[in-house]
Design an enzyme around this catalytic site. Structure first.
Site, PDB file in Angstrom:
ATOM      1  N   GLY A  90     -10.780  -2.057   3.378  1.00 40.92           N
ATOM      2  CA  GLY A  90      -9.820  -1.993   4.479  1.00 40.92           C
ATOM      3  C   GLY A  90      -9.784  -0.627   5.134  1.00 40.92           C
ATOM      4  N   ASP A  91      -8.675  -0.327   5.792  1.00 47.66           N
ATOM      5  CA  ASP A  91      -8.546   0.930   6.524  1.00 47.66           C
ATOM      6  C   ASP A  91      -8.160   2.107   5.629  1.00 47.66           C
ATOM      7  OD1 ASP A  91      -6.048  -0.442   6.126  1.00 47.66           O
ATOM      8  OD2 ASP A  91      -5.106   1.094   7.369  1.00 47.66           O
ATOM      9  N   THR A 141       0.865  -1.183   0.000  1.00 46.40           N
ATOM     10  CA  THR A 141       0.000   0.000   0.000  1.00 46.40           C
ATOM     11  C   THR A 141       0.894   1.223   0.000  1.00 46.40           C
ATOM     12  OG1 THR A 141      -1.824  -1.022   1.155  1.00 46.40           O
ATOM     13  CG2 THR A 141      -1.543   1.328   1.539  1.00 46.40           C
ATOM     14  N   ARG A 143     -14.973  -6.401   0.383  1.00 47.72           N
ATOM     15  CA  ARG A 143     -14.193  -6.009   1.565  1.00 47.72           C
ATOM     16  C   ARG A 143     -13.515  -4.636   1.362  1.00 47.72           C
ATOM     17  NH1 ARG A 143      -8.585  -4.590   2.667  1.00 47.72           N
ATOM     18  NH2 ARG A 143      -8.059  -5.304   4.748  1.00 47.72           N
TER      19      ARG A 143
END
Ligand code: ASP
Length: 279
Positions: free
Chosen positions: A173-174, A143, A171
């Site tokens: 993520g953060d 990332t 999904r």
């Protein structure tokens, strides 16, 4: 401005197939690339995010456009791509994001999970015959995140990712969640995170770091260490963060073997590191 610097730097990383963002993003279990990004301006607390975009070449620019082109903070899926398209942001065929290396990682990851391997995307280049020659970097997330402080003392943070390998069911993520993967406030600093998003969301890592600086008076380095080395580690999460304070001080912390990182400031040489014992 710090915001311009963050967006421009992330463009380069999104275009670079080495990173799990933009071109080179990790694949979902269905063999798609669903990209997440967010950006925040510490001067105004303006923030924008997109989740699950599939055709916007630079998700970070879509995230920034959310600030300037809508009254919202976070857009998801097809709507986010449609929004970006309507503002003239570059659109690409989803095959643009394809890289052989990530496809191999997906095949391996799905095999480990006992899940079926989806057909190779129609727009992907033909599979090379020399399979063994490909380099695998399992376990390195990739990332991308950037934090910056400008001459006016304003800070900004941005994060962009393909998300977790073999993710399913939409999904998220953060990385696109303001407060979890990204946060910036001139009263504390700017933070961008990488790692297992589920843990970063539960701890609100980026905001938590800023809160420790603001309310407890911790130095930025102490705050990033406390949240990463103590809280994240105690919860069983792996990853790391980069941060910059309004005074221009830089900090980072990670509990993984390595984290690709670099920093530069006026009067200081460029520092580049991969493993723990480097600068
Ligand atoms: N934090 C990202 C996510 O959970 C993944 C990563 O940083 O590797 O989507």
């Amino acid at each position: 401005s710090a915001m311009d610097a963050v967006e421009a730097s992330i463009h380069l990383l999104e275009d670079d197939p080495l990173f799990n963002a933009g071109r080179g993003a990790a694949f979902t279990a269905e063999g798609r690339n669903e990209l997440d990004a967010s950006i925040m301006d510490g001067a105004t607390l303006a923030a924008g995010a997109v989740a699950g975009v599939t055709t916007t070449r630079h998700p970070i620019s879509a995230a920034r456009a959310v600030i300037e082109g809508s009254s919202h903070v976070m857009l998801g899926g097809e709507g986010a791509d449609a929004f970006a398209r309507s503002l003239g942001l570059e659109q690409v065929d989803p095959g643009y994001f394809f890289t052989e290396r990530r496809w191999r990682s997906l095949e391996k990851g799905l095999a480990r999970l006992g899940l079926p391997i989806p057909p190779r995307p129609a727009s992907a280049p033909e599979a090379p015959s020399a399979r063994a020659a490909l380099v695998h970097e399992e376990g390195k997330h990739g990332t991308v995140g950037v934090v910056a402080r400008d001459i006016h003392g304003n800070v900004a943070a941005g994060t962009s990712t393909g998300g977790a390998l073999a993710k399913r069911w939409g999904r998220v993520g953060d990385s696109p969640i303001i407060g979890a993967g990204t946060y910036a406030s001139n009263q504390a600093g700017a933070v961008s995170c990488t790692g297992a998003g589920e843990y970063f969301i539960r701890l609100g890592v980026a905001h938590e770091i800023c809160a420790l600086v603001r309310h407890r008076g911790l130095s930025l380095q102490d705050a990033v260490d406390q949240v990463v080395q103590r809280d994240l580690t105690a919860l069983g999460g792996e990853g790391g963060v980069i941060a910059v304070g309004p005074d221009g001080r830089l900090a980072w912390s990670f509990n993984t073997t390595g984290m690709y990182r670099a920093r530069i400031a006026d009067g200081r040489p460029l520092e580049v590191g991969v493993y723990k014992d480097e600068p």
